[in-house]
Design a protein around this motif. Structure first.
Motif, PDB file in Angstrom:
ATOM      1  N   SER A 165     -51.192  23.208  28.720  1.00 19.25           N
ATOM      2  CA  SER A 165     -50.124  22.218  28.921  1.00 19.25           C
ATOM      3  C   SER A 165     -50.025  21.899  30.411  1.00 19.25           C
ATOM      4  O   SER A 165     -50.681  22.515  31.238  1.00 19.25           O
ATOM      5  CB  SER A 165     -48.785  22.769  28.419  1.00 19.25           C
ATOM      6  OG  SER A 165     -48.386  23.873  29.207  1.00 19.25           O
ATOM      7  N   TRP A 166     -49.170  20.928  30.716  1.00 25.50           N
ATOM      8  CA  TRP A 166     -48.931  20.602  32.131  1.00 25.50           C
ATOM      9  C   TRP A 166     -48.232  21.768  32.828  1.00 25.50           C
ATOM     10  O   TRP A 166     -48.465  22.029  34.007  1.00 25.50           O
ATOM     11  CB  TRP A 166     -48.094  19.335  32.271  1.00 25.50           C
ATOM     12  CG  TRP A 166     -48.866  18.108  31.892  1.00 25.50           C
ATOM     13  CD1 TRP A 166     -48.667  17.314  30.809  1.00 25.50           C
ATOM     14  CD2 TRP A 166     -49.981  17.544  32.595  1.00 25.50           C
ATOM     15  NE1 TRP A 166     -49.588  16.300  30.787  1.00 25.50           N
ATOM     16  CE2 TRP A 166     -50.412  16.422  31.878  1.00 25.50           C
ATOM     17  CE3 TRP A 166     -50.668  17.891  33.748  1.00 25.50           C
ATOM     18  CZ2 TRP A 166     -51.480  15.630  32.277  1.00 25.50           C
ATOM     19  CZ3 TRP A 166     -51.735  17.113  34.160  1.00 25.50           C
ATOM     20  CH2 TRP A 166     -52.126  15.991  33.422  1.00 25.50           C
ATOM     21  N   MET A 167     -47.372  22.481  32.086  1.00 21.31           N
ATOM     22  CA  MET A 167     -46.671  23.635  32.643  1.00 21.31           C
ATOM     23  C   MET A 167     -47.675  24.719  33.038  1.00 21.31           C
ATOM     24  O   MET A 167     -47.521  25.380  34.058  1.00 21.31           O
ATOM     25  CB  MET A 167     -45.675  24.184  31.618  1.00 21.31           C
ATOM     26  CG  MET A 167     -44.844  25.303  32.154  1.00 21.31           C
ATOM     27  SD  MET A 167     -43.596  24.659  33.243  1.00 21.31           S
ATOM     28  CE  MET A 167     -42.173  25.233  32.398  1.00 21.31           C
ATOM     29  N   TRP A 168     -48.736  24.867  32.212  1.00 20.16           N
ATOM     30  CA  TRP A 168     -49.779  25.846  32.525  1.00 20.16           C
ATOM     31  C   TRP A 168     -50.495  25.481  33.831  1.00 20.16           C
ATOM     32  O   TRP A 168     -50.715  26.349  34.678  1.00 20.16           O
ATOM     33  CB  TRP A 168     -50.789  25.933  31.382  1.00 20.16           C
ATOM     34  CG  TRP A 168     -52.049  26.642  31.756  1.00 20.16           C
ATOM     35  CD1 TRP A 168     -52.175  27.941  32.178  1.00 20.16           C
ATOM     36  CD2 TRP A 168     -53.362  26.104  31.787  1.00 20.16           C
ATOM     37  NE1 TRP A 168     -53.486  28.228  32.440  1.00 20.16           N
ATOM     38  CE2 TRP A 168     -54.245  27.115  32.212  1.00 20.16           C
ATOM     39  CE3 TRP A 168     -53.889  24.856  31.482  1.00 20.16           C
ATOM     40  CZ2 TRP A 168     -55.618  26.919  32.334  1.00 20.16           C
ATOM     41  CZ3 TRP A 168     -55.255  24.675  31.595  1.00 20.16           C
ATOM     42  CH2 TRP A 168     -56.103  25.691  32.018  1.00 20.16           C
ATOM     43  N   LEU A 169     -50.848  24.221  33.985  1.00 20.87           N
ATOM     44  CA  LEU A 169     -51.529  23.801  35.214  1.00 20.87           C
ATOM     45  C   LEU A 169     -50.655  24.041  36.447  1.00 20.87           C
ATOM     46  O   LEU A 169     -51.145  24.465  37.495  1.00 20.87           O
ATOM     47  CB  LEU A 169     -51.936  22.330  35.126  1.00 20.87           C
ATOM     48  CG  LEU A 169     -53.092  22.018  34.187  1.00 20.87           C
ATOM     49  CD1 LEU A 169     -53.292  20.517  34.083  1.00 20.87           C
ATOM     50  CD2 LEU A 169     -54.358  22.710  34.643  1.00 20.87           C
ATOM     51  N   GLN A 170     -49.375  23.775  36.316  1.00 14.52           N
ATOM     52  CA  GLN A 170     -48.457  24.012  37.429  1.00 14.52           C
ATOM     53  C   GLN A 170     -48.351  25.509  37.729  1.00 14.52           C
ATOM     54  O   GLN A 170     -48.417  25.909  38.891  1.00 14.52           O
ATOM     55  CB  GLN A 170     -47.088  23.441  37.113  1.00 14.52           C
ATOM     56  CG  GLN A 170     -46.107  23.580  38.251  1.00 14.52           C
ATOM     57  CD  GLN A 170     -44.734  23.016  37.882  1.00 14.52           C
ATOM     58  OE1 GLN A 170     -44.452  22.751  36.721  1.00 14.52           O
ATOM     59  NE2 GLN A 170     -43.895  22.849  38.879  1.00 14.52           N
ATOM     60  N   ALA A 171     -48.200  26.319  36.704  1.00 11.05           N
ATOM     61  CA  ALA A 171     -48.107  27.768  36.904  1.00 11.05           C
ATOM     62  C   ALA A 171     -49.405  28.315  37.474  1.00 11.05           C
ATOM     63  O   ALA A 171     -49.395  29.200  38.339  1.00 11.05           O
ATOM     64  CB  ALA A 171     -47.773  28.461  35.584  1.00 11.05           C
ATOM     65  N   TRP A 172     -50.541  27.791  37.007  1.00 15.31           N
ATOM     66  CA  TRP A 172     -51.836  28.252  37.512  1.00 15.31           C
ATOM     67  C   TRP A 172     -51.969  27.919  38.994  1.00 15.31           C
ATOM     68  O   TRP A 172     -52.386  28.747  39.799  1.00 15.31           O
ATOM     69  CB  TRP A 172     -52.952  27.617  36.709  1.00 15.31           C
ATOM     70  CG  TRP A 172     -54.326  28.136  37.002  1.00 15.31           C
ATOM     71  CD1 TRP A 172     -54.656  29.235  37.744  1.00 15.31           C
ATOM     72  CD2 TRP A 172     -55.555  27.584  36.558  1.00 15.31           C
ATOM     73  NE1 TRP A 172     -56.019  29.390  37.778  1.00 15.31           N
ATOM     74  CE2 TRP A 172     -56.588  28.386  37.049  1.00 15.31           C
ATOM     75  CE3 TRP A 172     -55.880  26.491  35.792  1.00 15.31           C
ATOM     76  CZ2 TRP A 172     -57.941  28.128  36.793  1.00 15.31           C
ATOM     77  CZ3 TRP A 172     -57.215  26.242  35.527  1.00 15.31           C
ATOM     78  CH2 TRP A 172     -58.228  27.048  36.025  1.00 15.31           C
ATOM     79  N   GLY A 173     -51.614  26.722  39.367  1.00 14.27           N
ATOM     80  CA  GLY A 173     -51.685  26.336  40.774  1.00 14.27           C
ATOM     81  C   GLY A 173     -50.820  27.209  41.665  1.00 14.27           C
ATOM     82  O   GLY A 173     -51.241  27.624  42.748  1.00 14.27           O
ATOM     83  N   GLN A 174     -49.612  27.516  41.210  1.00 14.47           N
ATOM     84  CA  GLN A 174     -48.728  28.376  41.994  1.00 14.47           C
ATOM     85  C   GLN A 174     -49.248  29.809  42.057  1.00 14.47           C
ATOM     86  O   GLN A 174     -49.171  30.461  43.098  1.00 14.47           O
ATOM     87  CB  GLN A 174     -47.319  28.348  41.420  1.00 14.47           C
ATOM     88  CG  GLN A 174     -46.627  27.034  41.619  1.00 14.47           C
ATOM     89  CD  GLN A 174     -45.294  26.951  40.888  1.00 14.47           C
ATOM     90  OE1 GLN A 174     -44.966  27.812  40.088  1.00 14.47           O
ATOM     91  NE2 GLN A 174     -44.540  25.900  41.171  1.00 14.47           N
ATOM     92  N   SER A 175     -49.784  30.299  40.942  1.00 14.51           N
ATOM     93  CA  SER A 175     -50.253  31.683  40.938  1.00 14.51           C
ATOM     94  C   SER A 175     -51.518  31.861  41.765  1.00 14.51           C
ATOM     95  O   SER A 175     -51.747  32.933  42.322  1.00 14.51           O
ATOM     96  CB  SER A 175     -50.464  32.177  39.502  1.00 14.51           C
ATOM     97  OG  SER A 175     -51.449  31.414  38.842  1.00 14.51           O
ATOM     98  N   ILE A 176     -52.340  30.820  41.873  1.00 20.73           N
ATOM     99  CA  ILE A 176     -53.521  30.907  42.743  1.00 20.73           C
ATOM    100  C   ILE A 176     -53.084  31.097  44.191  1.00 20.73           C
ATOM    101  O   ILE A 176     -53.670  31.890  44.933  1.00 20.73           O
ATOM    102  CB  ILE A 176     -54.410  29.654  42.606  1.00 20.73           C
ATOM    103  CG1 ILE A 176     -55.125  29.652  41.263  1.00 20.73           C
ATOM    104  CG2 ILE A 176     -55.435  29.586  43.727  1.00 20.73           C
ATOM    105  CD1 ILE A 176     -55.850  28.358  40.970  1.00 20.73           C
ATOM    106  N   LEU A 177     -52.039  30.388  44.596  1.00 19.77           N
ATOM    107  CA  LEU A 177     -51.554  30.510  45.972  1.00 19.77           C
ATOM    108  C   LEU A 177     -51.056  31.920  46.284  1.00 19.77           C
ATOM    109  O   LEU A 177     -51.086  32.357  47.429  1.00 19.77           O
ATOM    110  CB  LEU A 177     -50.446  29.487  46.229  1.00 19.77           C
ATOM    111  CG  LEU A 177     -50.868  28.027  46.164  1.00 19.77           C
ATOM    112  CD1 LEU A 177     -49.659  27.125  46.346  1.00 19.77           C
ATOM    113  CD2 LEU A 177     -51.935  27.727  47.194  1.00 19.77           C
ATOM    114  N   ILE A 178     -50.588  32.628  45.269  1.00 22.16           N
ATOM    115  CA  ILE A 178     -50.141  34.005  45.456  1.00 22.16           C
ATOM    116  C   ILE A 178     -51.318  34.967  45.331  1.00 22.16           C
ATOM    117  O   ILE A 178     -51.467  35.905  46.120  1.00 22.16           O
ATOM    118  CB  ILE A 178     -49.042  34.351  44.423  1.00 22.16           C
ATOM    119  CG1 ILE A 178     -47.808  33.494  44.666  1.00 22.16           C
ATOM    120  CG2 ILE A 178     -48.695  35.838  44.477  1.00 22.16           C
ATOM    121  CD1 ILE A 178     -46.801  33.546  43.544  1.00 22.16           C
ATOM    122  N   ALA A 179     -52.180  34.747  44.332  1.00 23.09           N
ATOM    123  CA  ALA A 179     -53.260  35.687  44.039  1.00 23.09           C
ATOM    124  C   ALA A 179     -54.372  35.666  45.080  1.00 23.09           C
ATOM    125  O   ALA A 179     -54.967  36.716  45.365  1.00 23.09           O
ATOM    126  CB  ALA A 179     -53.846  35.380  42.664  1.00 23.09           C
TER     127      ALA A 179
END
Length: 66
Positions: free
Chosen positions: A21-35
């Motif tokens: 979903s679009w929510m997944w893409l947003q969460a993935w983008g944010q989690s990459i910045l942390i990970a």
């Protein structure tokens, strides 16, 4: 390697949480910045020892194989 692992693992775990979903893409983008910085730091601290250990383990496995 740390960039690939942080993108792959954060993508997989956020996909499990949100589904495609679009929510997944947003969460993935944010989690990459942390990970990414965490994975890079762990690679700098433990990377050489882990590569040495995995090379020894691979050599043992290769020698045990008939």
């Amino acid at each position: 390697m740390s960039a690939f692992m942080s993108m792959a693992l954060s993508g997989v775990f956020s996909l499990l949480e949100f589904g495609v979903s679009w929510m997944w893409l947003q969460a993935w983008g944010q989690s990459i910045l942390i990970a990414l910085p965490i994975a890079f730091l762990l690679d700098m601290v433990f990377g050489e020892k882990l590569r040495f250990f995995s090379a020894r383990l691979a050599d043992k496995a290769a020698n045990a194989w008939p």
